[in-house]
Design a protein around this motif. Structure first.
Motif, PDB file in Angstrom:
ATOM      1  N   SER A  54    -111.881 -95.132  10.860  1.00 25.68           N
ATOM      2  CA  SER A  54    -111.871 -95.035   9.409  1.00 25.68           C
ATOM      3  C   SER A  54    -111.691 -93.574   8.987  1.00 25.68           C
ATOM      4  O   SER A  54    -110.876 -93.260   8.107  1.00 25.68           O
ATOM      5  CB  SER A  54    -113.171 -95.609   8.832  1.00 25.68           C
ATOM      6  N   ILE A  77    -108.040 -92.393   9.950  1.00 27.14           N
ATOM      7  CA  ILE A  77    -107.012 -92.820   9.005  1.00 27.14           C
ATOM      8  C   ILE A  77    -107.092 -92.009   7.719  1.00 27.14           C
ATOM      9  O   ILE A  77    -106.071 -91.624   7.128  1.00 27.14           O
ATOM     10  CB  ILE A  77    -107.144 -94.324   8.701  1.00 27.14           C
ATOM     11  N   SER A  78    -108.298 -91.703   7.274  1.00 22.77           N
ATOM     12  CA  SER A  78    -108.485 -90.921   6.047  1.00 22.77           C
ATOM     13  C   SER A  78    -107.896 -89.525   6.182  1.00 22.77           C
ATOM     14  O   SER A  78    -107.348 -88.975   5.217  1.00 22.77           O
ATOM     15  CB  SER A  78    -109.971 -90.830   5.691  1.00 22.77           C
ATOM     16  N   GLY A  87    -103.797 -90.261   8.260  1.00 24.60           N
ATOM     17  CA  GLY A  87    -102.858 -91.251   7.754  1.00 24.60           C
ATOM     18  C   GLY A  87    -102.798 -92.473   8.654  1.00 24.60           C
ATOM     19  O   GLY A  87    -103.425 -92.524   9.720  1.00 24.60           O
ATOM     20  N   VAL A  88    -102.040 -93.462   8.236  1.00 21.82           N
ATOM     21  CA  VAL A  88    -101.979 -94.725   8.974  1.00 21.82           C
ATOM     22  C   VAL A  88    -101.311 -94.534  10.327  1.00 21.82           C
ATOM     23  O   VAL A  88    -100.564 -93.573  10.540  1.00 21.82           O
ATOM     24  CB  VAL A  88    -101.227 -95.796   8.156  1.00 21.82           C
ATOM     25  N   TYR A  94    -106.087-102.697   8.613  1.00 21.35           N
ATOM     26  CA  TYR A  94    -106.541-101.404   8.070  1.00 21.35           C
ATOM     27  C   TYR A  94    -105.823-100.238   8.754  1.00 21.35           C
ATOM     28  O   TYR A  94    -105.410 -99.276   8.092  1.00 21.35           O
ATOM     29  CB  TYR A  94    -108.048-101.258   8.253  1.00 21.35           C
ATOM     30  N   GLY A 147    -104.078 -98.631   5.879  1.00 18.91           N
ATOM     31  CA  GLY A 147    -105.054 -97.730   5.271  1.00 18.91           C
ATOM     32  C   GLY A 147    -105.844 -98.389   4.164  1.00 18.91           C
ATOM     33  O   GLY A 147    -106.598 -97.726   3.451  1.00 18.91           O
ATOM     34  N   GLN A 148    -105.701 -99.688   3.995  1.00 21.21           N
ATOM     35  CA  GLN A 148    -106.400-100.420   2.939  1.00 21.21           C
ATOM     36  C   GLN A 148    -107.357-101.440   3.554  1.00 21.21           C
ATOM     37  O   GLN A 148    -107.076-102.010   4.613  1.00 21.21           O
ATOM     38  CB  GLN A 148    -105.415-101.139   2.031  1.00 21.21           C
TER      39      GLN A 148
END
Length: 316
Positions: free
Chosen positions: A200, A203-204, A207-208, A305, A309-310
Motif C-alpha cells: 500500500s 503504490i502510494s 505508483g501502480v 489494487y 491504485g484504487q
C-alpha cells in the motif's frame, strides 16, 4: 474494524524517536517460554543462559486446550532477570533518530520488558499493542494485549495460538517467531522485524505496478499460502491485503515479498468474529467460515489494487 499494521518500519536510523526513558524495577522478573526461533537470540555479553527451573504453570484462566497444547509444544518456561536499559551515551543526542549513528544502540529506551528494551510504540489496535524493541544488537517486534483485554481468557488463548502457529513456520516469506514469555500476567510475543514498505505504501510512493511485476509478486504470495495451507491442519491467514504484503528492503534470497499479519488476538472483536477488510474478504469468511480458498479469494482484490491504485470497493 481497524486494520492491524504489519509492524514494519524503515531502517531504525530513519525513525523518529518518540520514547521516554523509563526503566523497570530491578525486582521485576519474567516468566517466559524460552527463545524458540531456529536461531534464538544470544544472551548479552558476559551473560550465560540461566539454568532451566521448574516450569511455571499457566495463569488460572489460561488452562484451555489451546493453552495446554502450546505449553507442550514450546520449551519449559524460565524465570529470567530483567535487563538493564543501556541507551547510547555518545555525545550526539538526536530527536530524529531512534538509534545512534555511531554505535547503533538505542538513543532512548521507553521501557524494559524482560530482556527487551522497548524503543517506541508502533501501533495500538482494538485488542493488541505492538512495539519496536531492541535486544543484543537486533531490532524486533513485540506484541501483547491491551490493558482492556489482558484479562480476557479468549484473547490470551488467541495470542498463545498465534505463537504456537508461528513457532511451527519456517519460510523465507514469513517473519519468524523469536520468543514468547509472560510478564506480570501479560503474554508477550516477539517476532522478527521485517524492514521495507508494505505494498500500500509502495503504490502510494512509486505508483501502480506493471502487470508482469504484479503477477510476479502475487506468485510469491501464492507460494507462501501454499506452504501455509499444506500444513496439517491448514494454517489460514485470513487477512490478505496490500498492507500485509511487505517488499523487503533487502530480499531474503529470491524472496522480495514477505507476508505478515498472521494473527488471532488482533482480529478478535467483542462478538468473537474474525474477519478481514470486507472488500478483500471472501463471503464465507465474512460469515465466520474461512477455508483455504478464502485466502486465494483475497488475492484478486489485492491484484486490482496493485494494478489500479484504487481500493477494490470502488469497483463493486
Amino acid at each position: 474494524m481497524t486494520p492491524e499494521p504489519h509492524s514494519v518500519v524503515p531502517d531504525p536510523k530513519s525513525q523518529v524517536a518518540s520514547a521516554v526513558g523509563v526503566s523497570a524495577p530491578e525486582s521485576q522478573q519474567v516468566n517466559r517460554v524460552g527463545a524458540i526461533a531456529a536461531d534464538p537470540l544470544p544472551f548479552g555479553t558476559g551473560d550465560t543462559p540461566p539454568e532451566t527451573g521448574v516450569a511455571a504453570p499457566l495463569p488460572s484462566n489460561n488452562t484451555s486446550k489451546t493453552g495446554t497444547a502450546l505449553a507442550e509444544a514450546l520449551p519449559p518456561r524460565r524465570v529470567l532477570p530483567t535487563a538493564t536499559p543501556l541507551p547510547c551515551s555518545h555525545p550526539r543526542p538526536s530527536e530524529v533518530f531512534c538509534f545512534c549513528l555511531d554505535c547503533g544502540q538505542p538513543m532512548q529506551v521507553q521501557q524494559v520488558m524482560g530482556r527487551y528494551q522497548v524503543i517506541k510504540t508502533l501501533f495500538q489496535g482494538n485488542t493488541s499493542i505492538t512495539y519496536l524493541a531492541w535486544r543484543d544488537g537486533r531490532s524486533l517486534v513485540i506484541k501483547t494485549l491491551n490493558s482492556d483485554w489482558v484479562s480476557h481468557a479468549e484473547a490470551r488463548t488467541f495470542l498463545e495460538q498465534e505463537a504456537k502457529i508461528l513457532h511451527q513456520l519456517r519460510h523465507p516469506g514469513l517473519p519468524r517467531l523469536i520468543d514468547f514469555f509472560w510478564l506480570e500476567g501479560r503474554p508477550y510475543l516477539v517476532r522478527e522485524m521485517v524492514y521495507g514498505q508494505d505494498l500500500s505504501q509502495y503504490i502510494s510512493h512509486q505508483g501502480v505496478l506493471s502487470q508482469s511485476q504484479a503477477i510476479a509478486w502475487m506468485l510469491q504470495v501464492c507460494e507462501v499460502l501454499h506452504y501455509l495451507h499444506q500444513k496439517v491442519p491448514s494454517v489460514l491467514h485470513q487477512d490478505i491485503k496490500p498492507s500485509n504484503l511487505i517488499r523487503r528492503s533487502t530480499p531474503h534470497g529470491n524472496w522480495e515479498i514477505s507476508l505478515v499479519g498472521l494473527k488471532a488476538a488482533s482480529t478478535l472483536t467483542e462478538s468473537g468474529t474474525q474477519i478481514g477488510l470486507p472488500a478483500y474478504t471472501a463471503p464465507e469468511q465474512q460469515e465466520g467460515h474461512p477455508i483455504p480458498a478464502s485466502d486465494l479469494y483475497s488475492l484478486g482484490p489485492t491484484l486490482v489494487y496493485l494494478l489500479t491504485g484504487q481500493e477494490p470497493r470502488v469497483f463493486l
